[in-house]
Design a protein around this motif. Structure first.
Motif, mmCIF file in Angstrom:
data_model
loop_
_atom_site.group_PDB
_atom_site.id
_atom_site.type_symbol
_atom_site.label_atom_id
_atom_site.label_comp_id
_atom_site.label_asym_id
_atom_site.label_seq_id
_atom_site.Cartn_x
_atom_site.Cartn_y
_atom_site.Cartn_z
ATOM 1 N N ARG A 1 5.117 -3.656 -5.743
ATOM 2 C CA ARG A 1 6.288 -2.802 -5.556
ATOM 3 C C ARG A 1 7.520 -3.708 -5.516
ATOM 4 O O ARG A 1 7.428 -4.903 -5.205
ATOM 5 C CB ARG A 1 6.192 -2.031 -4.234
ATOM 6 C CG ARG A 1 5.063 -1.009 -4.170
ATOM 7 C CD ARG A 1 5.284 0.139 -5.122
ATOM 8 N NE ARG A 1 6.557 0.811 -4.838
ATOM 9 C CZ ARG A 1 7.211 1.568 -5.716
ATOM 10 N NH1 ARG A 1 6.744 1.727 -6.931
ATOM 11 N NH2 ARG A 1 8.341 2.152 -5.369
ATOM 12 N N GLU B 1 -2.678 4.048 -3.132
ATOM 13 C CA GLU B 1 -2.670 3.033 -4.175
ATOM 14 C C GLU B 1 -2.248 1.681 -3.611
ATOM 15 O O GLU B 1 -1.431 1.612 -2.682
ATOM 16 C CB GLU B 1 -1.725 3.419 -5.329
ATOM 17 C CG GLU B 1 -2.248 4.586 -6.155
ATOM 18 C CD GLU B 1 -1.458 4.789 -7.432
ATOM 19 O OE1 GLU B 1 -0.444 4.076 -7.640
ATOM 20 O OE2 GLU B 1 -1.851 5.662 -8.222
ATOM 21 N N ARG C 1 -7.925 0.459 1.963
ATOM 22 C CA ARG C 1 -8.681 1.710 1.779
ATOM 23 C C ARG C 1 -9.847 1.797 2.755
ATOM 24 O O ARG C 1 -10.165 2.888 3.249
ATOM 25 C CB ARG C 1 -9.169 1.814 0.334
ATOM 26 C CG ARG C 1 -9.930 3.106 0.028
ATOM 27 C CD ARG C 1 -10.254 3.217 -1.451
ATOM 28 N NE ARG C 1 -9.038 3.385 -2.221
ATOM 29 C CZ ARG C 1 -8.472 4.563 -2.468
ATOM 30 N NH1 ARG C 1 -9.012 5.674 -1.992
ATOM 31 N NH2 ARG C 1 -7.366 4.633 -3.181
ATOM 32 N N ILE D 1 0.868 -1.180 0.000
ATOM 33 C CA ILE D 1 0.000 0.000 0.000
ATOM 34 C C ILE D 1 0.905 1.230 0.000
ATOM 35 O O ILE D 1 1.744 1.389 0.893
ATOM 36 C CB ILE D 1 -0.921 0.017 1.236
ATOM 37 C CG1 ILE D 1 -1.727 -1.282 1.337
ATOM 38 C CG2 ILE D 1 -1.832 1.232 1.192
ATOM 39 C CD1 ILE D 1 -2.625 -1.555 0.156
ATOM 40 N N THR D 2 0.753 2.100 -0.980
ATOM 41 C CA THR D 2 1.666 3.225 -1.126
ATOM 42 C C THR D 2 0.931 4.559 -1.173
ATOM 43 O O THR D 2 -0.248 4.641 -1.520
ATOM 44 C CB THR D 2 2.496 3.097 -2.420
ATOM 45 O OG1 THR D 2 1.609 3.135 -3.551
ATOM 46 C CG2 THR D 2 3.289 1.809 -2.441
ATOM 47 N N SER E 1 -7.190 10.041 -2.002
ATOM 48 C CA SER E 1 -7.026 10.024 -3.455
ATOM 49 C C SER E 1 -5.608 9.621 -3.858
ATOM 50 O O SER E 1 -5.380 9.208 -4.998
ATOM 51 C CB SER E 1 -7.359 11.403 -4.044
ATOM 52 O OG SER E 1 -6.401 12.372 -3.626
ATOM 53 N N ASP F 1 -5.348 -5.999 1.220
ATOM 54 C CA ASP F 1 -5.905 -5.444 -0.022
ATOM 55 C C ASP F 1 -7.204 -4.668 0.213
ATOM 56 O O ASP F 1 -7.752 -4.079 -0.709
ATOM 57 C CB ASP F 1 -6.100 -6.534 -1.084
ATOM 58 C CG ASP F 1 -7.008 -7.671 -0.612
ATOM 59 O OD1 ASP F 1 -7.642 -7.531 0.454
ATOM 60 O OD2 ASP F 1 -7.080 -8.690 -1.315
ATOM 61 N N GLY G 1 -0.826 -2.190 -4.919
ATOM 62 C CA GLY G 1 -0.278 -2.879 -6.078
ATOM 63 C C GLY G 1 1.115 -3.408 -5.816
ATOM 64 O O GLY G 1 1.595 -3.414 -4.682
ATOM 65 N N ALA H 1 0.965 7.505 -3.407
ATOM 66 C CA ALA H 1 1.398 7.818 -4.771
ATOM 67 C C ALA H 1 1.305 9.302 -5.076
ATOM 68 O O ALA H 1 2.025 9.813 -5.941
ATOM 69 C CB ALA H 1 0.558 7.034 -5.781
ATOM 70 N N ARG H 2 0.427 10.001 -4.371
ATOM 71 C CA ARG H 2 0.230 11.438 -4.562
ATOM 72 C C ARG H 2 -0.072 12.077 -3.211
ATOM 73 O O ARG H 2 -0.549 11.405 -2.304
ATOM 74 C CB ARG H 2 -0.937 11.719 -5.527
ATOM 75 C CG ARG H 2 -0.661 11.334 -6.969
ATOM 76 C CD ARG H 2 -1.916 11.395 -7.816
ATOM 77 N NE ARG H 2 -2.976 10.524 -7.296
ATOM 78 C CZ ARG H 2 -3.003 9.212 -7.500
ATOM 79 N NH1 ARG H 2 -2.051 8.624 -8.199
ATOM 80 N NH2 ARG H 2 -3.992 8.489 -7.005
ATOM 81 N N PRO I 1 6.732 7.291 -5.107
ATOM 82 C CA PRO I 1 5.778 6.628 -4.218
ATOM 83 C C PRO I 1 6.473 6.051 -2.997
ATOM 84 O O PRO I 1 7.612 5.604 -3.078
ATOM 85 C CB PRO I 1 5.200 5.516 -5.100
ATOM 86 C CG PRO I 1 6.315 5.195 -6.042
ATOM 87 C CD PRO I 1 7.027 6.490 -6.314
#
Length: 322
Positions: free
Chosen positions: A23, A19, A303, A4-5, A16, A300, A21, A7-8, A61
């Motif tokens: 790594r 992310e 969020r 879990i990163t 928001s 997973d 995925g 990213a922004r 990230p």
């Protein structure tokens, strides 16, 4: 590896930038090792990171997460100490190193299948604790442990006030303070959370700002500006505030007249050392005190946990199984 990163960075809409995925697997430098993460806990620090606090955009990230328990390269069950620093720079305490950081600030964090850390940052996990329980200890519970046992200067049977029941640090303070015999009061705007505080061992629970039936020897405050005045007024002469954060702002009215006339003191506290983490784990194992876990989710579904924390819909810790 799955992770879990951040990213922004978005201060107003932190989720928001979240992310999930693949790594790259960690490549530990000399003196470091890797841990296969079995459970990782969520902290408000992770939300602040998504808002850009302590995490500049040039480091993105970044794998999030400070807390983890898992299996080291030798097959041993371990708890990860999240403070990355030089113990020699702080007289044997990494938290006093002015260049210290937490995992996920400079180095990738624990919300992943594997994490790299200095070998000295690993603490044996007592067999009595599950991976999920042990994963709650390195940040919130360690912060509470130092506040209560190293910074408060309390004698047995003291009266304490814990501001903001429901968060990880506050629920840990309630559990431990009650377990060692203190008379514990807690505050919360939420009636349900006040009831939960009583279930954890609090003697009384009141709304924020409400006058207590008696004065407190020590107030534990992680809220800051919104509760500071009440914390001062809740203290008996000679009492002490122990603060570890300022989530509502860090510019409260000092009320110096009250401070000097009643001979009050304010003490800061940050995290805890590796040795304190080891002792905290043993404390939990020996006493039967366990972290309050709000929910356990697969990694997973991170969020969902982040969203619950942002809305304040939790009591205790959110834990991810990896």
């Amino acid at each position: 590896m799955f992770a879990i990163t951040a990213a922004r960075i978005d201060h107003d809409d932190p989720l928001s930038g979240l992310e999930a995925g693949e790594r790259p697997d960690p490549e530990p430098p000399e003196g470091w090792t890797t841990v296969q993460v079995r459970a990782a806990a969520l902290n408000r620090h992770d939300l602040w990171s998504l808002r850009g606090v302590g995490l500049p955009e040039e480091r993105l990230p970044m794998v999030l997460g400070c807390d983890a328990a898992g299996i080291d390269e030798d097959g041993q069950e371990v708890v990860v100490h999240a403070v990355i620093g030089d113990p020699d720079a702080g007289g044997g305490d990494e938290t006093r190193d002015p260049r210290r950081s937490l995992l996920s600030e400079v180095h990738p964090g624990t919300l992943a299948q594997r994490v790299a850390v200095p070998r000295r940052n690993l603490v044996p996990k007592p067999a009595e604790l599950s991976f999920e329980e042990a994963a709650c200890l390195p940040t919130a519970w360690l912060t509470a442990y130092r506040m209560l046992f190293a910074r408060a200067g309390l004698e047995p049977g003291s009266t304490v006030l814990i501001q903001g029941a429901g968060g990880g640090v506050s629920s840990a303070l309630i559990r431990m303070a009650a377990a060692v015999g203190h008379r514990v009061y807690a505050t919360s705007r939420d009636e349900g959370k006040r009831d939960r505080a009583l279930q954890l061992g609090a003697y009384g629970a009141v709304a924020p700002g409400e006058r207590l039936p008696e004065k407190a020897d020590v107030v534990f405050d992680s809220v800051g500006e919104a509760t500071w005045g009440h914390s001062l007024r809740a203290l008996r002469p000679g009492g002490r505030i122990v603060t570890c954060g300022a989530t509502s702002g860090d510019a409260p009215k000092a009320e110096l007249n009250r401070m000097f006339f009643l001979q009050l003191s304010a003490v800061g506290s940050t995290m805890g050392s590796r040795d304190e983490l080891r002792r905290l784990a043993e404390f939990c194992a020996r006493t039967g005190v366990r972290p309050e876990i709000d929910r356990v989710l697969p990694l997973d579904s991170a969020r969902e946990g982040f969203a619950a924390m942002e809305r304040g819909e939790l009591f205790g810790k959110i834990v991810f199984q990896v």
